[in-house]
Motif scaffolding. Structure first.
Motif, PDB file in Angstrom:
ATOM      1  N   ALA A  24       0.812  -1.221   0.000  1.00  8.16           N
ATOM      2  CA  ALA A  24       0.000   0.000   0.000  1.00  8.16           C
ATOM      3  C   ALA A  24       0.844   1.269   0.000  1.00  8.16           C
ATOM      4  O   ALA A  24       0.319   2.360  -0.263  1.00  8.16           O
ATOM      5  N   ASP A  25       2.147   1.140   0.267  1.00  5.48           N
ATOM      6  CA  ASP A  25       3.021   2.314   0.327  1.00  5.48           C
ATOM      7  C   ASP A  25       3.631   2.672  -1.025  1.00  5.48           C
ATOM      8  O   ASP A  25       4.244   3.739  -1.155  1.00  5.48           O
ATOM      9  N   VAL A  26       3.536   1.795  -2.015  1.00  9.10           N
ATOM     10  CA  VAL A  26       4.290   1.981  -3.258  1.00  9.10           C
ATOM     11  C   VAL A  26       4.006   3.333  -3.906  1.00  9.10           C
ATOM     12  O   VAL A  26       4.937   4.050  -4.313  1.00  9.10           O
ATOM     13  N   ALA A  27       2.754   3.710  -4.005  1.00  7.10           N
ATOM     14  CA  ALA A  27       2.420   4.987  -4.645  1.00  7.10           C
ATOM     15  C   ALA A  27       3.057   6.152  -3.898  1.00  7.10           C
ATOM     16  O   ALA A  27       3.573   7.101  -4.514  1.00  7.10           O
ATOM     17  N   ALA A  28       3.055   6.090  -2.570  1.00 10.11           N
ATOM     18  CA  ALA A  28       3.657   7.156  -1.777  1.00 10.11           C
ATOM     19  C   ALA A  28       5.172   7.186  -1.973  1.00 10.11           C
ATOM     20  O   ALA A  28       5.784   8.268  -2.013  1.00 10.11           O
ATOM     21  N   LEU A  29       5.793   6.026  -2.094  1.00  5.23           N
ATOM     22  CA  LEU A  29       7.246   5.973  -2.292  1.00  5.23           C
ATOM     23  C   LEU A  29       7.625   6.518  -3.667  1.00  5.23           C
ATOM     24  O   LEU A  29       8.651   7.190  -3.814  1.00  5.23           O
ATOM     25  N   VAL A  30       6.795   6.225  -4.652  1.00  8.47           N
ATOM     26  CA  VAL A  30       7.008   6.829  -5.971  1.00  8.47           C
ATOM     27  C   VAL A  30       6.938   8.350  -5.848  1.00  8.47           C
ATOM     28  O   VAL A  30       7.746   9.084  -6.431  1.00  8.47           O
ATOM     29  N   GLY A  31       5.978   8.846  -5.075  1.00  9.54           N
ATOM     30  CA  GLY A  31       5.841  10.287  -4.888  1.00  9.54           C
ATOM     31  C   GLY A  31       7.047  10.910  -4.213  1.00  9.54           C
ATOM     32  O   GLY A  31       7.470  12.017  -4.578  1.00  9.54           O
ATOM     33  N   LEU A  32       7.632  10.209  -3.222  1.00  9.94           N
ATOM     34  CA  LEU A  32       8.825  10.731  -2.559  1.00  9.94           C
ATOM     35  C   LEU A  32       9.981  10.870  -3.549  1.00  9.94           C
ATOM     36  O   LEU A  32      10.697  11.872  -3.549  1.00  9.94           O
ATOM     37  N   ARG A  33      10.165   9.851  -4.365  1.00 13.60           N
ATOM     38  CA  ARG A  33      11.248   9.925  -5.355  1.00 13.60           C
ATOM     39  C   ARG A  33      10.974  11.003  -6.396  1.00 13.60           C
ATOM     40  O   ARG A  33      11.890  11.712  -6.823  1.00 13.60           O
ATOM     41  N   ALA A  34       9.730  11.124  -6.800  1.00 11.84           N
ATOM     42  CA  ALA A  34       9.384  12.142  -7.794  1.00 11.84           C
ATOM     43  C   ALA A  34       9.626  13.539  -7.242  1.00 11.84           C
ATOM     44  O   ALA A  34      10.121  14.429  -7.952  1.00 11.84           O
ATOM     45  N   SER A  35       9.302  13.758  -5.972  1.00 10.64           N
ATOM     46  CA  SER A  35       9.492  15.086  -5.386  1.00 10.64           C
ATOM     47  C   SER A  35      10.974  15.423  -5.293  1.00 10.64           C
ATOM     48  O   SER A  35      11.368  16.582  -5.468  1.00 10.64           O
ATOM     49  N   GLU A  36      11.817  14.410  -5.031  1.00  7.70           N
ATOM     50  CA  GLU A  36      13.257  14.665  -4.997  1.00  7.70           C
ATOM     51  C   GLU A  36      13.769  15.019  -6.390  1.00  7.70           C
ATOM     52  O   GLU A  36      14.552  15.963  -6.551  1.00  7.70           O
ATOM     53  N   GLN A  37      13.355  14.266  -7.408  1.00  5.27           N
ATOM     54  CA  GLN A  37      13.768  14.577  -8.766  1.00  5.27           C
ATOM     55  C   GLN A  37      13.295  15.965  -9.183  1.00  5.27           C
ATOM     56  O   GLN A  37      14.047  16.721  -9.814  1.00  5.27           O
ATOM     57  N   GLN A  38      12.072  16.298  -8.832  1.00  4.69           N
ATOM     58  CA  GLN A  38      11.531  17.604  -9.195  1.00  4.69           C
ATOM     59  C   GLN A  38      12.330  18.721  -8.546  1.00  4.69           C
ATOM     60  O   GLN A  38      12.638  19.745  -9.184  1.00  4.69           O
ATOM     61  N   ALA A  39      12.702  18.539  -7.276  1.00  3.53           N
ATOM     62  CA  ALA A  39      13.460  19.565  -6.569  1.00  3.53           C
ATOM     63  C   ALA A  39      14.866  19.725  -7.145  1.00  3.53           C
ATOM     64  O   ALA A  39      15.391  20.838  -7.229  1.00  3.53           O
ATOM     65  N   ALA A  40      15.477  18.626  -7.564  1.00  2.63           N
ATOM     66  CA  ALA A  40      16.862  18.673  -8.033  1.00  2.63           C
ATOM     67  C   ALA A  40      16.991  18.952  -9.521  1.00  2.63           C
ATOM     68  O   ALA A  40      17.934  19.619  -9.960  1.00  2.63           O
ATOM     69  N   ARG A  41      16.018  18.454 -10.333  1.00  2.87           N
ATOM     70  CA  ARG A  41      16.162  18.518 -11.786  1.00  2.87           C
ATOM     71  C   ARG A  41      15.074  19.334 -12.474  1.00  2.87           C
ATOM     72  O   ARG A  41      15.173  19.606 -13.668  1.00  2.87           O
ATOM     73  N   GLY A  42      14.013  19.662 -11.721  1.00  5.54           N
ATOM     74  CA  GLY A  42      12.913  20.385 -12.334  1.00  5.54           C
ATOM     75  C   GLY A  42      11.986  19.515 -13.141  1.00  5.54           C
ATOM     76  O   GLY A  42      11.100  20.019 -13.838  1.00  5.54           O
ATOM     77  N   GLU A  43      12.152  18.205 -13.084  1.00  3.46           N
ATOM     78  CA  GLU A  43      11.293  17.250 -13.771  1.00  3.46           C
ATOM     79  C   GLU A  43      11.410  15.915 -13.042  1.00  3.46           C
ATOM     80  O   GLU A  43      12.317  15.714 -12.227  1.00  3.46           O
ATOM     81  N   SER A  44      10.484  15.011 -13.326  1.00  4.24           N
ATOM     82  CA  SER A  44      10.550  13.709 -12.668  1.00  4.24           C
ATOM     83  C   SER A  44      10.071  12.616 -13.607  1.00  4.24           C
ATOM     84  O   SER A  44       9.113  12.801 -14.366  1.00  4.24           O
ATOM     85  N   HIS A  45      10.770  11.500 -13.559  1.00  6.34           N
ATOM     86  CA  HIS A  45      10.403  10.293 -14.301  1.00  6.34           C
ATOM     87  C   HIS A  45      10.738   9.110 -13.396  1.00  6.34           C
ATOM     88  O   HIS A  45      11.885   8.680 -13.334  1.00  6.34           O
ATOM     89  N   VAL A  46       9.751   8.590 -12.687  1.00  8.45           N
ATOM     90  CA  VAL A  46       9.962   7.505 -11.741  1.00  8.45           C
ATOM     91  C   VAL A  46       9.255   6.258 -12.253  1.00  8.45           C
ATOM     92  O   VAL A  46       8.075   6.301 -12.602  1.00  8.45           O
ATOM     93  N   ASP A  47       9.984   5.144 -12.286  1.00  9.75           N
ATOM     94  CA  ASP A  47       9.445   3.868 -12.741  1.00  9.75           C
ATOM     95  C   ASP A  47       8.787   3.173 -11.549  1.00  9.75           C
ATOM     96  O   ASP A  47       9.471   2.710 -10.635  1.00  9.75           O
ATOM     97  N   GLU A  48       7.467   3.092 -11.562  1.00  5.89           N
ATOM     98  CA  GLU A  48       6.743   2.475 -10.441  1.00  5.89           C
ATOM     99  C   GLU A  48       7.127   1.013 -10.259  1.00  5.89           C
ATOM    100  O   GLU A  48       7.243   0.529  -9.127  1.00  5.89           O
ATOM    101  N   ASP A  49       7.345   0.288 -11.352  1.00  2.00           N
ATOM    102  CA  ASP A  49       7.719  -1.122 -11.238  1.00  2.00           C
ATOM    103  C   ASP A  49       9.061  -1.271 -10.535  1.00  2.00           C
ATOM    104  O   ASP A  49       9.258  -2.203  -9.734  1.00  2.00           O
TER     105      ASP A  49
END
Length: 345
Positions: A24-49
């Motif tokens: 049940a946490d997977v979607a939230a973990l994807v969001g954490l990684r996406a927020s880090e990419q967005q903060a550092a790179r201005g974009e995000s591409h996270v592979d949920e699988d």
């Protein structure tokens, strides 16, 4: 039943808690990684699988992890300790970037302390006296720079994350120059059922281990560790392993190897190929082996209808590999950093 997390209990804000990750946490973990990419790179591409495989799938088998949740049971942080190899432990911490700096710094500090303690336990279980903590982050990430510095790690290397577009015509015969005399590039041999021949996989591993001996932070990784780690990636395919042989005194001798994976679709909805490893043994250098392996991957990607081939390279590569990639059409998309710290078990 909810299992208790490994290691010490982090000191978290009032009514926060820590536990191992769940489906049940997977979607939230994807969001954490996406927020880090967005903060550092201005974009995000996270592979949920890939996140799922790491958090609760095959990748979790070699990792000790926890998620931290607030008083509303919302996931606000994720920490991971990866038992990479003897004397090497990868650590990763993600914290909700929407928090005020003092809160995020406090939570990140607790999670990095937890990673350090658990990494020491892992090293002790292996019978190692010491281990190296290794954290990879995006170049220019101010928050991670604060957190890692406070945790005692030091930035030791910069890596170029490069990409090359692929065109359909590159999958046609004759798209690239022929290999030099005595050089052969082919996929690893397979049995009748499509599984790879073990001796061929071991040859690839040995080539890569010996090829990287003169590279930054080189260390030995057993064949079992190597194969298990690659198989954890949802994009892994056995038919993305290549081996190059060179003629030495009339004998075809392993001289180069490449291991690739499938990249998930980009914004255009098209898959790509990724080069996890490419190595050329000293005995084969200067004979066009690297170019031959790269041409093989590009042609393979084109024949599969993919639109790009990505890779990572040391910005200070002793073999000037980045120069070869630039000359062959790769460009740098962004940079990442390696942060290290040696600790006692």
């Amino acid at each position: 039943m909810t299992l208790a997390p490994d290691g010490p209990t982090p000191e978290l804000p009032d009514r926060w808690s820590a536990r191992p990750p769940a489906e049940a946490d997977v979607a939230a973990l994807v969001g954490l990684r996406a927020s880090e990419q967005q903060a550092a790179r201005g974009e995000s591409h996270v592979d949920e699988d890939a996140v799922r495989a790491e958090a609760i799938g095959p990748g979790s088998w070699t990792r000790r992890q926890l998620v931290v949740t607030d008083h509303d049971d919302v996931v606000r942080g994720w920490a991971s300790v990866h038992d990479r190899a003897a004397g090497r432990t990868n650590i990763a911490v993600f914290v909700d970037r929407s928090f005020p700096e003092d809160v995020s710094d406090s939570v990140a500090g607790q999670l990095y302390s937890w990673c350090t303690a658990v990494a020491a336990e892992v090293a002790s279980e292996r019978g190692e006296a010491r281990t190296q903590l290794d954290a990879g982050v995006y170049d220019g990430d101010a928050a991670q720079t604060r957190w890692l510095t406070a945790a005692g790690l030091t930035c030791t290397r910069i890596w170029l994350q490069m990409s090359r577009p692929v065109t359909p015509d590159e999958g046609e015969p004759g798209a690239f120059p022929p290999l030099r005399p005595g050089v052969v590039v082919r996929r690893v041999a397979e049995h009748a059922d499509g599984t790879p021949v073990g001796a061929e996989l071991r040859a690839v591993h040995q080539i890569l281990e010996e090829s990287f001996e003169d590279h930054f932070n080189s260390y030995r990784e057993s064949f079992g560790e190597f194969v298990q780690r690659l198989r954890e990636d949802p994009g892994h395919r056995w038919d993305h392993w290549w081996i190059a042989t060179v003629d030495i005194d009339g004998t075809p001798t392993p001289g180069g190897a490449l291991v690739g994976t499938v990249l998930p679709p980009d914004d255009s909805g098209i898959d790509g190929s990724y080069i996890d490893y490419i190595g050329v043994h000293r005995r084969a250098r200067g004979r066009g082996v690297a170019k031959g392996l790269l041409h093989a991957v590009i042609a393979d990607a084109a024949s599969r209808g993919r639109n790009r081939v990505d890779l990572e390279v040391d910005a200070d590569s002793p073999t000037q590999a980045d120069g070869l990639y630039l000359a062959m059409g790769w460009v740098t998309k962004y940079r990442t950093q390696s942060w290290h710290r040696d600790i006692d078990a």
